[in-house]
Write a protein that holds these residues in place. Sequence first.
Motif, short mmCIF file in Angstrom:
data_model
loop_
_atom_site.label_atom_id
_atom_site.label_comp_id
_atom_site.label_asym_id
_atom_site.label_seq_id
_atom_site.Cartn_x
_atom_site.Cartn_y
_atom_site.Cartn_z
N SER A 33 -154.79 -13.90 -37.99
CA SER A 33 -155.22 -14.67 -38.90
C SER A 33 -155.59 -12.63 -40.01
N ASP A 34 -155.49 -11.67 -39.56
CA ASP A 34 -155.55 -10.38 -40.07
C ASP A 34 -155.00 -10.63 -40.79
N PHE A 35 -153.66 -10.78 -41.12
CA PHE A 35 -152.15 -10.40 -41.79
C PHE A 35 -153.00 -10.71 -43.55
N THR A 36 -152.94 -9.32 -43.92
CA THR A 36 -154.03 -9.28 -45.59
C THR A 36 -152.35 -8.68 -46.09
N ARG A 37 -152.50 -8.85 -48.04
CA ARG A 37 -151.45 -7.57 -48.58
C ARG A 37 -152.06 -7.13 -48.88
N HIS A 38 -151.13 -6.30 -49.40
CA HIS A 38 -151.37 -4.22 -49.52
C HIS A 38 -151.84 -3.83 -50.73
N GLY A 39 -153.06 -3.63 -51.18
CA GLY A 39 -153.17 -3.14 -52.74
C GLY A 39 -153.45 -4.22 -53.73
N ARG A 40 -152.71 -3.48 -54.39
CA ARG A 40 -152.53 -4.39 -55.99
C ARG A 40 -152.44 -4.37 -56.73
N GLN A 41 -151.73 -4.94 -57.89
CA GLN A 41 -150.81 -5.22 -58.32
C GLN A 41 -150.96 -3.09 -59.59
N GLY A 42 -149.88 -2.54 -59.25
CA GLY A 42 -149.70 -0.71 -59.67
C GLY A 42 -149.80 -0.24 -58.82
N GLN A 43 -150.78 -0.57 -57.89
CA GLN A 43 -150.86 0.26 -57.00
C GLN A 43 -149.67 1.06 -55.96
N GLU A 44 -149.32 1.82 -55.50
CA GLU A 44 -148.37 2.05 -54.80
C GLU A 44 -148.41 1.37 -53.27
N GLN A 45 -147.59 0.95 -52.87
CA GLN A 45 -147.54 0.15 -51.67
C GLN A 45 -146.74 0.60 -50.69
N HIS A 46 -145.67 1.92 -51.13
CA HIS A 46 -145.09 2.53 -49.82
C HIS A 46 -143.95 1.51 -49.26
N GLY A 47 -143.17 -0.03 -50.31
CA GLY A 47 -142.27 -0.93 -49.31
C GLY A 47 -142.82 -1.85 -48.83
N VAL A 48 -144.43 -2.00 -48.78
CA VAL A 48 -145.33 -2.72 -47.58
C VAL A 48 -146.25 -3.64 -48.97
N ASP A 49 -145.84 -5.25 -48.91
CA ASP A 49 -146.34 -5.94 -49.81
C ASP A 49 -147.35 -6.76 -48.96
N LEU A 62 -144.39 -5.91 -44.59
CA LEU A 62 -143.65 -7.14 -44.62
C LEU A 62 -143.26 -6.35 -46.70
N GLN A 63 -141.96 -6.79 -46.86
CA GLN A 63 -141.75 -6.78 -48.70
C GLN A 63 -141.15 -8.01 -49.08
N CYS A 64 -142.20 -8.40 -49.74
CA CYS A 64 -141.50 -9.68 -50.64
C CYS A 64 -140.51 -9.01 -51.83
N LYS A 65 -139.39 -10.34 -51.63
CA LYS A 65 -138.30 -10.48 -53.18
C LYS A 65 -138.50 -11.42 -53.15
N ASN A 66 -138.90 -11.74 -55.08
CA ASN A 66 -138.85 -12.91 -54.86
C ASN A 66 -137.29 -12.98 -56.38
N THR A 67 -136.42 -13.00 -55.78
CA THR A 67 -134.79 -13.07 -55.66
C THR A 67 -134.35 -14.30 -55.43
N GLU A 77 -131.62 -0.71 -48.78
CA GLU A 77 -131.81 0.70 -48.27
C GLU A 77 -133.57 1.09 -48.77
N ASP A 78 -132.88 0.60 -50.14
CA ASP A 78 -134.67 1.54 -50.47
C ASP A 78 -135.69 0.75 -49.99
N GLU A 79 -136.33 0.22 -49.89
CA GLU A 79 -137.20 -0.82 -49.21
C GLU A 79 -137.53 0.55 -47.78
N VAL A 80 -136.70 -0.15 -47.02
CA VAL A 80 -136.67 0.99 -45.88
C VAL A 80 -137.20 2.03 -46.13
N GLU A 81 -136.72 2.87 -46.79
CA GLU A 81 -136.97 4.23 -47.48
C GLU A 81 -138.66 4.36 -47.76
#
Length: 298
Positions: A33-49, A62-67, A77-81
């Motif tokens: 249950s300790d999984f959490t969202r990383h930061g907030r909108q506008g902050q640098e997240q380094h490829g991790v949501d 986990l990087q989320c892509k609503n696509t 590749e970009d998200e891995v980097e």
Amino acid sequence: MPTLADSRVAPPKGWDEFEDIVCSAAKNRWRNSDFTRHGRQGQEQHGVDVYGKDDKGQVVGLQCKNTCSGVTERTIEDEVENAEAFEPALRMLYIATTALTDKKIQAFVRTRSENRQAAGLFGIEILFWNDVWHDLTLDEARVYQHFPHLKPHAVTEREQPHDQRLFQEFQSVFSFVPAIQLLRDHDFGGSYPRKAIQPLFDFVEAWNQPDREFLDKGLQAALADLYRAARVMSNHLCDKTVPIGNGDYASVFSDQQRATGPRPEHVIEEARILNQQASLFVPIYEHFFRLCRSTLSR
């Protein structure tokens, strides 16, 4: 009786809601249950949501892509980097997308992950919407948190009116996503995933029998209209398309024709007819769905 995991539920349209769902699904997948969202909108997240520790105590992101249209190899590749800068260092990065399963992208991710792990870097995996949904349904309470309309009413199935039960069954078999969405948005000049259109054939196969008739005469008449239109649509698809590649996709333009030259005129005409039939069918589906919703909510 379909289970929650078997239900076809459309992914959310908003990125914020999708990240919340992915966070809940991660808690279920790794029973943490300790999984959490990383930061907030506008902050640098380094490829991790979303981040946390898996069942082995290793940090995963986990990087989320609503696509819904899918993700490209370049995007991965970009998200891995980007995720290379995340601290503490990840053991695995999961790309979560609202798209349908794509074998080509899965193969690409497997190969890249093996190469990275052999070099001592974090591995990568991709989670499509059906994977996220499956993880979310491991805890029904979390499903109802994000999809409260799916929570059963207090009445038992035996007490629930026949037409309401039948409409719920219809939605579980033939929901808008993925089949109707494909028929509405797709140009049949191109290929399409056979799995996405399968609910149309499931409906045609099983919904012309006495135990699937509405008691309300207006709803039953609309169902009969929908069934006739679905038969026509499915027959056109069977007559005018063939499996291509490894069989996961279908097209009016066969592999043999692709190998011999330009697209023949009759193939172009068959695509035009399919597009026309789809444009006629979708409004019939939408009318039936809205009629059921308005009639049964009284």
